[in-house]
Scaffold this active site. Sequence first.
Site, PDB file in Angstrom:
ATOM      1  N   LYS A 122       0.838  -1.199   0.000  1.00  0.00           N
ATOM      2  CA  LYS A 122       0.000   0.000   0.000  1.00  0.00           C
ATOM      3  C   LYS A 122       0.874   1.252   0.000  1.00  0.00           C
ATOM      4  CE  LYS A 122      -3.891   0.413   2.264  1.00  0.00           C
ATOM      5  NZ  LYS A 122      -4.858   0.449   3.394  1.00  0.00           N
ATOM      6  N   LEU A 123       0.554   2.136  -0.925  1.00  0.00           N
ATOM      7  CA  LEU A 123       1.255   3.412  -1.055  1.00  0.00           C
ATOM      8  C   LEU A 123       0.224   4.522  -1.206  1.00  0.00           C
ATOM      9  CD1 LEU A 123       3.801   2.269  -3.793  1.00  0.00           C
ATOM     10  CD2 LEU A 123       4.427   2.826  -1.443  1.00  0.00           C
TER      11      LEU A 123
END
EC number: 2.2.1.2
Length: 316
Positions: A131-132
């Site tokens: 996740k970014l």
Amino acid sequence: MNQLSALKQFSIIVADTSDIKSICKYQPEDATTNPSLILQAVSSNTNQNFVDQAVQYAKKKGGLYKDQIINASDKILVDLGIEILKKIPGYISSEVDARLSFSTEASILKAKKIIDLYEEQGISRNRVLIKLAATWECIKAAEELKKDSILCNLTLLFSFAQARACAESNVFLISPFVGRIYDWYISQNLLSKSFLGKDPGVISVCKIYEYYKKYGYKTIIMGASFRNIQQILYLSGCDRLTISPVLLKELESNTAKIDRNLAPPSFISVPPVALSEEEFRWEHNQDAMAVQKLSDGIRNFGKDQLRLEKIFSKKI
């Protein structure tokens, strides 16, 4: 048939939690975590064994005191992810430190470190989504990581410019935040709570879905951050929906019939020319809500990361 079971016919259901009991109960395909959920899990007495393991790992690895704290934080993120993977057939989403959101290089390095920690314990990278935050820098990081078969979930997505840039960079998955968009419009007195048809969070996801499917983009759309089941049901047919245990329970307890509201078109058009970085930044900054909510999200996830590190600082 209850609404949760019915919804599973139209969309892949993902649990937005790190609580193992909830995951076992609702049997989602995938699960998502974030710094706030990891902090919540670490603060629970039931997960102290994971805390102890992370501390032992960090001490054994050695190095500077601050590096040991970071290593312990990364270790518990992965260990909790592995525990969740034992209960689901699909992906676990594990989030990169939000403080790295404006560095492509640092985000890539942290993502690879997280994947290495998973693979050291026998978990293939094809079961993990990194996740970014959906900044330009992280979108470019996701584009590069995909070349190494590291798939990413671009989160904190609030603007159409973010969605376009993700699709044009061929990232694996995006998480548009329905509820946080809704919250902003409510806080600005720009929306009636009772009129779902004009819910800007729902409208945003519908617009993204229609655009992606019209032009044949492969990026998966996973609606996230829901405030009520009406928002969820309005998006039935969206590729994936990540839902909190509270709302999963409510869906399971309701039996009213639901219909599919989102479906791909029968033909695909030629996509437009991709946004440049300058065009992306201009378009994103035209949306006051998106600018505020992206910065709020990064800042608050960063605060929770600091709280997590503070816990480990007292144990190392």
